[in-house]
Design a protein around this motif. Structure first.
Motif, short mmCIF file in Angstrom:
data_model
loop_
_atom_site.label_atom_id
_atom_site.label_comp_id
_atom_site.label_asym_id
_atom_site.label_seq_id
_atom_site.Cartn_x
_atom_site.Cartn_y
_atom_site.Cartn_z
N ARG A 76 0.72 -1.14 -0.22
CA ARG A 76 0.16 0.02 0.11
C ARG A 76 0.76 1.33 0.00
NH1 ARG A 76 2.40 1.62 3.81
NH2 ARG A 76 2.16 1.25 6.08
N ALA A 78 0.41 4.92 1.61
CA ALA A 78 -0.41 5.58 2.62
C ALA A 78 -0.14 7.00 2.86
CB ALA A 78 -0.28 4.96 3.83
N PRO A 79 -0.34 8.06 1.97
CA PRO A 79 0.15 9.37 2.17
C PRO A 79 -0.98 10.12 2.85
CG PRO A 79 -0.86 9.30 -0.17
CD PRO A 79 -1.08 7.74 0.68
N SER A 80 -0.35 11.09 3.31
CA SER A 80 -1.51 12.05 4.19
C SER A 80 -1.93 12.87 2.98
CB SER A 80 -0.63 12.94 5.25
OG SER A 80 -0.43 12.02 6.27
N GLU A 112 -4.26 8.84 4.86
CA GLU A 112 -3.87 8.71 6.24
C GLU A 112 -4.22 10.26 6.82
OE1 GLU A 112 -0.40 6.62 7.43
OE2 GLU A 112 -1.64 4.93 6.91
N TYR A 273 -0.69 7.92 13.99
CA TYR A 273 -0.18 6.98 12.82
C TYR A 273 0.13 5.48 13.42
CZ TYR A 273 2.97 4.95 9.98
OH TYR A 273 3.90 4.07 9.09
N ILE A 290 5.93 -0.99 2.74
CA ILE A 290 7.24 -0.57 2.18
C ILE A 290 7.07 0.90 2.60
CG2 ILE A 290 8.28 -0.37 0.05
CD1 ILE A 290 6.98 -2.58 -0.67
N ARG A 291 7.82 1.68 3.30
CA ARG A 291 7.60 2.79 3.59
C ARG A 291 9.07 3.57 3.80
NH1 ARG A 291 5.50 1.77 9.90
NH2 ARG A 291 7.61 0.63 10.63
N TRP A 295 10.58 5.86 9.63
CA TRP A 295 9.74 5.14 10.21
C TRP A 295 10.72 3.87 11.02
CZ3 TRP A 295 5.90 7.73 11.68
CH2 TRP A 295 5.30 8.43 10.94
#
Ligand code: GLU
Length: 585
Positions: A76, A78-80, A112, A273, A290-291, A295
């Motif tokens: 995924r 998952a941006p803000s 997000e 978060y 995957i980020r 983090w």
């Protein structure tokens, strides 16, 4: 010993830190963390009921609604929704897209939006449009008409999932691994000040966690008084605990374990978060998180959260941040300082999406460049990424490299395609230029294609916006502007000689000549005006200047610039009429 007496016992230990000789002796508070849970099950159940009375869904309901998926890989992005799509976001989603689809899996988009301070109205639009522009195939997410959800694992915006978080927080509260905390801003500030003075890590933990081991009466009183509260995680380990975490790219890493009682639900009931990550990636059945590497330090906490929820955690891949060189130092591409951090910049400047994708793919996977060279007709979306080849340390984002990739692509385009692309671009990003291109379509076509696709093509356009400078030499209106700041004429040529030469040449110019004939003609034509055809002739004496001076005079007269494209081609592109007009000015 009953649970109550454990509470007392724990309290004594926190006040008199006798158990832990390794702790700093001068520390006025115990740095040990009590992991024993003191509230009885009955008390916890009662408190949960008063805190979250309206949660009717259960974990079983959710698990039945979102069963394990069949695909073996689910990723995924998952941006803000900040109204801004960072180039690092495209980089991450390219990686997520490939890792999922190359394995026949699913790639979804999750918004997000729990941090309402940062959220802006067109945030989702910016993300979905940006991903579309880069041909990133998203299987699920707010990608339907009017950003409606597509997919069975939604809602795909966290703000629509609040009830889900409450289901899990309820469970954690019941288990005693979460607790309500009623500390005020002033109390938190006082703790920070104390910690700074003691050179301790700031945060709510151990003896600083005032409500961690509060008894039921205190908690129920605070709830009855309706005091603002957050729900905190009750960190399960002490300060000196270490933990080994595994990252698919970086392997095993030993780190300090998490001892902070982080907030799970904020005062408004919305998750942080960390908590949302655990709940969502479990319920949405993500297999690979995957980020960005920022983090990485949160991994121990995230491991703890998955353990607290009691489910298998996904695999993690932490990708190196995109860096740039600034004053000799490397630093992260910054939204504030670097226009190129915003993907919109690449559209405005006229980079082809394929160029940016190829460039980012080169950064992401060290095998890509060679593969692309061997398979020029294939695209990134045919490539199989390999996590082991991702960079581990900061990945340098080098505009020069991107320029050269884009330049090659633009240079290889056919004339019609290139002209059409430029007009399309101008219609969005430079309306004035587009209007002129439409007013003078043939001139625009010739001017754009000067020297293109020839052996000597100097490849002047790194990006489409570079056409502005070239086209402005040709359109009558922009040429008028340039003439206001035209460069000085060559000093060695008297004004009357120049004027005579220009008006005679306006008559003599013959567009049917080929380039060699044209140049030979210019050399001969210049002689009666006192210009030598060669350097040797000039040295022999008796001349005002040489043919190069004439070429410069022509450039300035025709384009109000000392640097024009190839003069022969420039004359042809302008056409006899416009050449005559400009030389007579
Ligand atoms: N919303 C987080 C971010 O903006 C997502 C990180 C993740 O992929 O888990 O960085």
């Amino acid at each position: 010993m009953g649970e109550k007496s454990h509470a007392l016992y724990g309290w004594i230990f926190r006040v008199f830190p006798i158990r832990f000789p390794a702790l700093p002796e001068e520390s006025p508070v115990s740095l040990e963390i009590e992991t024993m849970i003191y509230l009885t099950q009955e008390e916890r159940d009662r408190i949960v009921q008063t805190l979250l009375p309206n949660v009717t869904l259960t974990r079983n309901d959710l698990e039945a609604k979102f069963p394990p998926r069949k695909e073996s890989v689910v990723t995924r992005f998952a941006p803000s929704p900040t109204g801004y799509l960072h180039v690092g976001g495209i980089y991450m989603s390219m990686i997520c897209e490939r890792i999922a689809h190359q394995a026949g899996g699913t790639f979804f988009l999750r918004i997000e939006d729990t941090d309402d301070k940062r959220e802006i109205d067109d945030g989702v639009w910016t993300i979905v449009r940006g991903m579309k522009k880069f041909d990133l195939r998203v299987d699920e997410g707010p990608i339907g008409p009017n950003f409606s959800d597509v997919g069975n694992y939604g809602p795909y915006a966290q703000s629509d999932r609040v009830e889900f978080y409450h289901v899990f927080v309820k469970e954690l509260l019941k288990k005693g691994v979460a607790y309500p905390c009623f500390m005020t801003e002033e109390e938190l500030e006082a703790v920070r000040t104390e910690q700074t003075a003691m050179k301790l890590v700031p945060g709510v933990y151990g003896a600083f966690a005032k409500w961690r081991d509060a008894d039921a009466a205190e908690i129920e009183k605070a709830i009855a008084e309706n005091r603002p509260r957050v729900i905190r995680f009750r960190a399960p380990v002490g300060l000196r605990a270490r933990r080994t975490v595994f990252d698919e790219l970086r392997g095993n890493m030993e780190m300090d374990d998490n001892y902070l009682d982080v907030v799970l639900l904020k005062k408004n009931g919305v998750p942080t978060y960390h908590f949302a990550h655990a709940v969502d990636d479990y319920l949405m059945r993500t297999t690979h998180v995957i980020r960005a590497e920022e983090w990485l330090p949160s991994m121990p906490l995230h491991f703890q959260l998955f353990e607290a929820i009691g489910v298998e955690r996904p695999k993690y891949v932490h990708c190196a941040a995109l860096l740039k060189i600034d004053g000799g130092n490397k630093r992260k591409l910054s939204k504030r300082k670097d226009p190129e951090a915003n993907v919109e910049f690449f559209f405005e400047q006229g980079y082809l999406k394929e160029s940016l994708i190829d460039y980012l793919a080169n950064i992401a996977d060290s095998g890509y460049e060679a593969w692309k060279a061997a398979n020029p007709e294939k695209s990134f979306f045919d490539y199989e990424l390999q996590i082991e080849r991702f960079p581990k340390a900061g990945a340098l984002f080098d505009m020069g490299k991107l320029d050269s990739i884009n330049k090659e692509r633009l240079s290889a385009m056919g004339k019609e395609d290139f002209a059409a692309l430029c007009l399309d671009w101008a219609k969005t990003y430079d309306r004035d230029l587009a209007a002129l291109m439409e007013k003078y379509p043939d001139l625009a076509f010739r001017a754009l294609n000067i020297e293109r696709l020839s052996e000597k093509d100097p490849k002047r356009f790194s990006k489409i916006s570079d056409i502005r400078a070239q086209l402005s030499l040709f359109f009558p209106e922009t040429f008028e502007e340039l003439r206001k700041n035209a460069p000085a004429w060559p000093e060695n040529v008297p004004a009357d000689v120049r004027a005579k030469f220009l008006s005679a040449y306006a008559e003599a110019y013959d567009p049917t000549m080929d380039k060699d004939a044209w140049f030979a003609h210019l050399k001969e034509f210049g002689k009666p005006f006192g210009f030598a055809a060669t350097g040797d002739e000039f040295k022999a004496g008796g001349y005002i200047g040489r043919v190069g001076d004439l070429a410069m005079i022509l450039r300035i007269a025709l384009c109000a610039s000392k640097s024009t494209p190839d003069l022969y081609e420039t004359l042809l592109a302008l056409g006899v009429g416009e050449v005559g007009r400009r030389l007579a000015m």
